[in-house]
Scaffold this active site. Structure first.
Site, PDB file in Angstrom:
ATOM      1  N   GLY A 131      41.123  44.708  41.004  1.00 52.01           N
ATOM      2  CA  GLY A 131      42.343  45.035  41.730  1.00 52.01           C
ATOM      3  C   GLY A 131      42.191  45.797  43.028  1.00 52.01           C
ATOM      4  O   GLY A 131      43.186  46.278  43.574  1.00 52.01           O
TER       5      GLY A 131
ATOM      6  N   TRP B  69      41.522  44.727  46.095  1.00 54.25           N
ATOM      7  CA  TRP B  69      42.270  44.089  47.191  1.00 54.25           C
ATOM      8  C   TRP B  69      43.770  44.282  46.987  1.00 54.25           C
ATOM      9  O   TRP B  69      44.509  44.529  47.939  1.00 54.25           O
ATOM     10  CB  TRP B  69      41.907  42.601  47.295  1.00 54.25           C
ATOM     11  CG  TRP B  69      40.610  42.354  47.995  1.00 54.25           C
ATOM     12  CD1 TRP B  69      39.523  43.183  48.028  1.00 54.25           C
ATOM     13  CD2 TRP B  69      40.263  41.219  48.785  1.00 54.25           C
ATOM     14  NE1 TRP B  69      38.518  42.616  48.770  1.00 54.25           N
ATOM     15  CE2 TRP B  69      38.944  41.412  49.245  1.00 54.25           C
ATOM     16  CE3 TRP B  69      40.931  40.047  49.124  1.00 54.25           C
ATOM     17  CZ2 TRP B  69      38.276  40.478  50.041  1.00 54.25           C
ATOM     18  CZ3 TRP B  69      40.274  39.102  49.919  1.00 54.25           C
ATOM     19  CH2 TRP B  69      38.970  39.325  50.381  1.00 54.25           C
TER      20      TRP B  69
ATOM     21  N   ASP C 252      44.865  36.761  38.013  1.00 46.92           N
ATOM     22  CA  ASP C 252      43.480  36.670  37.553  1.00 46.92           C
ATOM     23  C   ASP C 252      43.464  36.343  36.066  1.00 46.92           C
ATOM     24  O   ASP C 252      44.440  36.613  35.353  1.00 46.92           O
ATOM     25  CB  ASP C 252      42.729  37.981  37.807  1.00 46.92           C
ATOM     26  CG  ASP C 252      41.214  37.798  37.818  1.00 46.92           C
ATOM     27  OD1 ASP C 252      40.621  37.822  38.907  1.00 46.92           O
ATOM     28  OD2 ASP C 252      40.622  37.611  36.735  1.00 46.92           O
TER      29      ASP C 252
ATOM     30  N   ASP D 172      45.017  31.289  34.086  1.00 47.01           N
ATOM     31  CA  ASP D 172      44.134  30.372  34.796  1.00 47.01           C
ATOM     32  C   ASP D 172      44.845  29.807  36.023  1.00 47.01           C
ATOM     33  O   ASP D 172      45.913  29.197  35.910  1.00 47.01           O
ATOM     34  CB  ASP D 172      43.735  29.229  33.841  1.00 47.01           C
ATOM     35  CG  ASP D 172      42.663  28.321  34.413  1.00 47.01           C
ATOM     36  OD1 ASP D 172      42.428  28.347  35.643  1.00 47.01           O
ATOM     37  OD2 ASP D 172      42.071  27.559  33.631  1.00 47.01           O
TER      38      ASP D 172
ATOM     39  N   ASP E 161      39.215  36.704  46.707  1.00 44.62           N
ATOM     40  CA  ASP E 161      37.876  37.283  46.618  1.00 44.62           C
ATOM     41  C   ASP E 161      37.212  36.887  45.302  1.00 44.62           C
ATOM     42  O   ASP E 161      36.288  37.544  44.836  1.00 44.62           O
ATOM     43  CB  ASP E 161      37.952  38.809  46.740  1.00 44.62           C
ATOM     44  CG  ASP E 161      36.600  39.440  47.028  1.00 44.62           C
ATOM     45  OD1 ASP E 161      35.849  38.873  47.840  1.00 44.62           O
ATOM     46  OD2 ASP E 161      36.293  40.501  46.448  1.00 44.62           O
TER      47      ASP E 161
ATOM     48  N   LYS F 278      36.490  34.084  49.908  1.00 48.21           N
ATOM     49  CA  LYS F 278      35.047  34.303  49.808  1.00 48.21           C
ATOM     50  C   LYS F 278      34.348  32.999  49.448  1.00 48.21           C
ATOM     51  O   LYS F 278      34.855  32.205  48.656  1.00 48.21           O
ATOM     52  CB  LYS F 278      34.745  35.346  48.739  1.00 48.21           C
ATOM     53  CG  LYS F 278      33.248  35.571  48.513  1.00 48.21           C
ATOM     54  CD  LYS F 278      32.975  36.862  47.783  1.00 48.21           C
ATOM     55  CE  LYS F 278      33.452  36.839  46.349  1.00 48.21           C
ATOM     56  NZ  LYS F 278      33.221  38.137  45.686  1.00 48.21           N
TER      57      LYS F 278
END
Length: 208
Positions: free
Chosen positions: A55, A57, A75, A94, A116, A156
């Site tokens: 968490g 970000w 997430d 998911d 990320d 990312k």
């Protein structure tokens, strides 16, 4: 010379800074640097944070929105217990599931999408970069489907030979797309970030 595993287990400057400033992980400074460079976030934005656990970000986004706007954080794993906010909505599930997609869509559209997320790594660079590429493709799909016109995006990616393909796809969606490696990335890491600025109107995309 220390091994990669020792380097990763030893708290570095960024890890210690994150602890002192109340962030769950050092990755927050990568987003901070990306925003300083590209001006990704503005107050009042509705932001989608993909693959957000633990968490850091999400916390940075909440602090910088300063209760003006909203963060939708998603997430498979829960956020750290310290990650809270009146303008935070968290979905655990998911990102590939239709149920989660529908929940995310209901909270949009978004001014900014960030991701990320990292794959479960094996130590085999070929496998790990392939898994990373799948996550990037998923994140790009969310950006393409759920960003407002002129919205921004960053994701990312593990550096590999196919990185230019992802940038080419992003240039079809955004006015500008480029790679950027923040200083907060570990020296030995082969991760970098792809940044998309100013999402084109969908009518423009369909005519390309």
């Amino acid at each position: 010379m220390p091994s990669k595993s020792n380097s990763y287990s030893k708290p570095d400057y960024w890890s210690q800074k994150a602890f002192k400033e109340g962030y769950p992980a050092r990755s927050v400074y990568k987003l901070q640097e990306i925003d300083q460079r590209f001006g990704m976030l503005k107050k009042g934005y509705t932001v989608l944070d993909l693959g957000s656990s633990p968490g850091s970000w999400t916390v940075w986004l909440l602090r910088n929105l300063n209760n003006c706007g909203k963060v939708v954080s998603v997430d498979l794993n829960p956020l750290s217990k310290s990650v809270k906010g009146d303008n935070l909505i968290f979905f655990q599930g998911d990102l590939l599931s239709e149920e989660i997609r529908d929940k995310i869509r209901e909270q949009g559209p978004y001014d900014l999408v960030v991701c990320d997320a990292a794959p479960l790594t094996t130590g085999n660079r070929t496998i790990d970069t392939a898994r990373s590429r799948s996550l990037v493709e998923m994140a790009i799909w969310y950006a393409e489907q759920m960003l407002k016109p002129n919205g921004n995006f960053c994701v990312k990616i593990f550096q590999n030979g196919d990185q230019q393909k992802e940038l080419q796809k992003m240039r079809e969606i955004f006015m500008s797309a480029k790679g950027f490696k923040p200083e907060a990335c570990r020296t030995e890491s082969f991760e970098t970030y792809l940044v998309g600025l100013k999402r084109k109107p969908k009518s423009v995309d369909s005519n390309e």
